[in-house]
Design a protein around this motif. Structure first.
Motif, PDB file in Angstrom:
ATOM      1  N   GLU A 152       2.460   1.546  -3.631  1.00 51.93           N
ATOM      2  CA  GLU A 152       1.520   2.020  -4.632  1.00 51.93           C
ATOM      3  C   GLU A 152       1.350   3.537  -4.615  1.00 51.93           C
ATOM      4  O   GLU A 152       0.708   4.101  -5.505  1.00 51.93           O
ATOM      5  N   ARG A 153       1.948   4.210  -3.658  1.00 50.56           N
ATOM      6  CA  ARG A 153       1.831   5.671  -3.566  1.00 50.56           C
ATOM      7  C   ARG A 153       3.074   6.394  -4.060  1.00 50.56           C
ATOM      8  O   ARG A 153       3.078   7.620  -4.149  1.00 50.56           O
ATOM      9  N   SER A 157       0.818  -1.210   0.000  1.00 55.65           N
ATOM     10  CA  SER A 157       0.000   0.000   0.000  1.00 55.65           C
ATOM     11  C   SER A 157       0.851   1.259   0.000  1.00 55.65           C
ATOM     12  O   SER A 157       0.461   2.294  -0.561  1.00 55.65           O
ATOM     13  N   ASP A 158       2.039   1.198   0.604  1.00 51.10           N
ATOM     14  CA  ASP A 158       2.973   2.328   0.540  1.00 51.10           C
ATOM     15  C   ASP A 158       3.618   2.413  -0.834  1.00 51.10           C
ATOM     16  O   ASP A 158       3.783   3.499  -1.403  1.00 51.10           O
ATOM     17  N   ASN A 184       6.667   6.839  -6.769  1.00 55.29           N
ATOM     18  CA  ASN A 184       7.026   6.659  -8.177  1.00 55.29           C
ATOM     19  C   ASN A 184       8.504   6.829  -8.475  1.00 55.29           C
ATOM     20  O   ASN A 184       8.915   6.764  -9.637  1.00 55.29           O
ATOM     21  N   CYS A 201       2.797   4.753 -10.399  1.00 55.31           N
ATOM     22  CA  CYS A 201       3.307   4.414  -9.074  1.00 55.31           C
ATOM     23  C   CYS A 201       3.383   2.897  -8.921  1.00 55.31           C
ATOM     24  O   CYS A 201       2.926   2.149  -9.787  1.00 55.31           O
ATOM     25  N   ILE A 212       4.908  13.348  -2.115  1.00 58.25           N
ATOM     26  CA  ILE A 212       3.775  12.929  -2.937  1.00 58.25           C
ATOM     27  C   ILE A 212       2.753  14.054  -3.054  1.00 58.25           C
ATOM     28  O   ILE A 212       2.636  14.917  -2.196  1.00 58.25           O
ATOM     29  N   GLU A 247       9.404  10.651  -0.438  1.00 59.62           N
ATOM     30  CA  GLU A 247       8.067  10.933  -0.969  1.00 59.62           C
ATOM     31  C   GLU A 247       6.985  10.805   0.100  1.00 59.62           C
ATOM     32  O   GLU A 247       6.024  11.578   0.114  1.00 59.62           O
ATOM     33  N   LEU A 248       7.137   9.830   0.998  1.00 58.86           N
ATOM     34  CA  LEU A 248       6.153   9.640   2.060  1.00 58.86           C
ATOM     35  C   LEU A 248       6.567  10.300   3.370  1.00 58.86           C
ATOM     36  O   LEU A 248       5.751  10.454   4.279  1.00 58.86           O
ATOM     37  N   PRO A 300      -3.960  14.372  -1.983  1.00 56.82           N
ATOM     38  CA  PRO A 300      -5.034  13.488  -2.464  1.00 56.82           C
ATOM     39  C   PRO A 300      -5.875  14.171  -3.532  1.00 56.82           C
ATOM     40  O   PRO A 300      -6.016  15.392  -3.553  1.00 56.82           O
ATOM     41  N   ALA A 333      -1.540  12.158 -10.659  1.00 56.66           N
ATOM     42  CA  ALA A 333      -0.092  11.947 -10.701  1.00 56.66           C
ATOM     43  C   ALA A 333       0.400  11.957 -12.140  1.00 56.66           C
ATOM     44  O   ALA A 333      -0.279  11.506 -13.051  1.00 56.66           O
TER      45      ALA A 333
END
Length: 445
Positions: free
Chosen positions: A233-234, A230-231, A236, A253, A242, A275-276, A245, A249
């Motif tokens: 997928e966010r 799940s991380d 790239n 990703c 990032i 990015e996160l 929401p 994009a």
């Protein structure tokens, strides 16, 4: 050199020298604290329904050294809720009979063999992993190379580190990736194998652990990494925070986005960090990297490849690298100490190397769980000396070039570590014998 600059340069040199020693001692102390005691995780005996599920992804290609034992170490994990996905690109791959034999031996392990690759970029490891990645049943992924063997308690302790305590520390960043320091295991006593062993188990481990202890930036080698799909997928690979929401994009990703990098493991780790805004953690386990038949030219080729990759990813850190190595650093220290305190250079160099060897061997003992065995001591120390003496010549050769070769294919390293296929040159270096077996891609930072 102007006379007035000499004391300034001597002071700068001494500060650099002391600073590098402090980093090395931090790595040594952290290795002692983290790796000399490996307690069993409570997750190892917890009910299946109470622990997070994990999908173990192992890309295979050919008969790696110690392949049976490497794969078996993931069949025997003391963890109640995991699946094992073994992927090969070709149905004729020689690793398949071994994988099927282990599936027969351990029928209670939820294991699948996935045949066929999905080409999403130039990186063959990512292409090999794509189908496993899409079919994985769990959010937590453990991507582990086929030339690595691990302790049976590694997965449980790694999930402990990834999930963290029930009550997080206020202001502390979330853990997005857990990785394991590589520890080389030599099965064939060749000069290249011994040098690789001496490098990974001393200086590389010392600096790797120290950098991760300070947590100033991402520093991950992808032999064995645990993170959440799940991380992934966010992110790239842009290494930029990032988008908010509901914002479209501009780049894809997930794992396919990293097929354009040669060092996809390091880029995934960097993306999770930058990015996160999350961080990484080292568990108290090592990834036992089984080193097979490696010649001296194989070792040199490997080091050149990753210096050239890192040059396009972290230029400043790469250019500073020679000044962190023992030989050059001993010269800096000797010159500074002689100018400032008239200490004879031979004395400072002698003390430098005696202490350096002592620290390196202490790091080895922490990771191995025992001191260097006496029956390999002479070979190991010869290889250690060769590694230290070769570090600067290899760096100087590698830094002036961007072409690398992996499994007989030539690549040109582009900006930010992306690569493009290229025609192989006809230089003498391209005629170095390439490894005959699958060598998973990784970044030796």
């Amino acid at each position: 050199m102007p006379v007035e600059l000499r004391p300034v340069l001597a002071c700068i040199g001494l500060v650099w020298y002391v600073g590098l020693w402090a980093i090395g001692l931090l790595g040594c102390a952290t290795a002692r604290k983290r790796y000399r005691l490996r307690p069993r995780s409570p997750l190892a005996v917890a009910p299946r329904s109470s622990v997070p599920g994990v999908s173990i992804l192992r890309p295979l290609k050919g008969l790696d050294t110690n392949l049976y034992e490497n794969l078996e170490s993931t069949f025997t994990q003391e963890y109640p809720n995991y699946e094992l996905l073994l992927s090969v690109a070709d149905e004729r791959d020689q690793a398949l009979p071994i994988a099927r034999e282990l599936m027969t031996k351990y029928p209670n392990v939820d294991c699948k063999i996935i045949i066929g690759e999905e080409v999403v970029g130039v990186n063959p490891k990512v292409n090999n992993l794509m189908r496993s990645y899409r079919q994985a049943a769990h959010d937590i992924l453990w991507v582990i190379d086929s030339n690595v063997t691990v302790h049976s308690g590694t997965l449980a302790r790694s999930v402990d580190a990834l999930v963290g305590p029930p009550t997080p520390t206020p202001g502390r960043r979330r853990i997005a990736l857990v990785h394991h320091v590589p520890f080389a295991v030599v099965t064939e006593s060749r000069i290249g194998s011994r040098i690789e062993e001496a490098f990974l188990n001393t200086n590389h481990a010392k600096m790797y652990i120290a950098i991760n202890a300070t947590a100033v930036d991402s520093c991950v080698m992808g032999k064995s990494n645990l993170y959440r799909r799940s991380d992934l997928e966010r992110i790239n690979g842009s290494l930029k925070p990032i988008l908010p929401p509901n914002t479209t994009a501009t780049q894809p990703c997930g794992l396919p986005a990293f097929g354009r990098f040669l060092a996809e493991d390091n880029m995934i780790a960097g993306a999770l960090w930058h990015e996160l805004g999350d961080r990484h953690d080292l568990s108290c386990d090592v990834a036992r990297n089984v080193v097979g038949n490696m010649s001296l030219s194989d070792y040199i080729y490997r080091r050149v490849r990753w210096i050239r990759v890192r040059k396009h990813m972290v230029l400043a850190a790469t250019l500073v690298e020679p000044f962190t190595e023992s030989v050059v650093l001993s010269m800096i220290g000797a010159a500074s100490l002689y100018y400032l305190f008239t200490i004879p250079p031979w004395a400072s160099v002698l003390v430098h190397f005696v202490l350096w060897i002592f620290v390196d061997l202490d790091v080895y003992a922490s990771l191995a769980g025992h001191p260097l065995p006496s029956d390999v001591r002479s070979e190991f120390m010869t290889a250690w000396a060769a590694r230290e003496l070769l570090a600067l010549p290899i760096f100087l050769f590698a830094i002036f070039g961007s072409e690398v070769s992996w499994r007989g294919r030539a690549y040109t390293v582009l900006r930010n570590g992306e690569v493009a296929r290229s025609e192989p040159s006809h230089s003498w270096f391209r005629r170095i014998r390439q490894p005959k077996t699958y060598e998973p891609l990784d970044a030796d930072l």
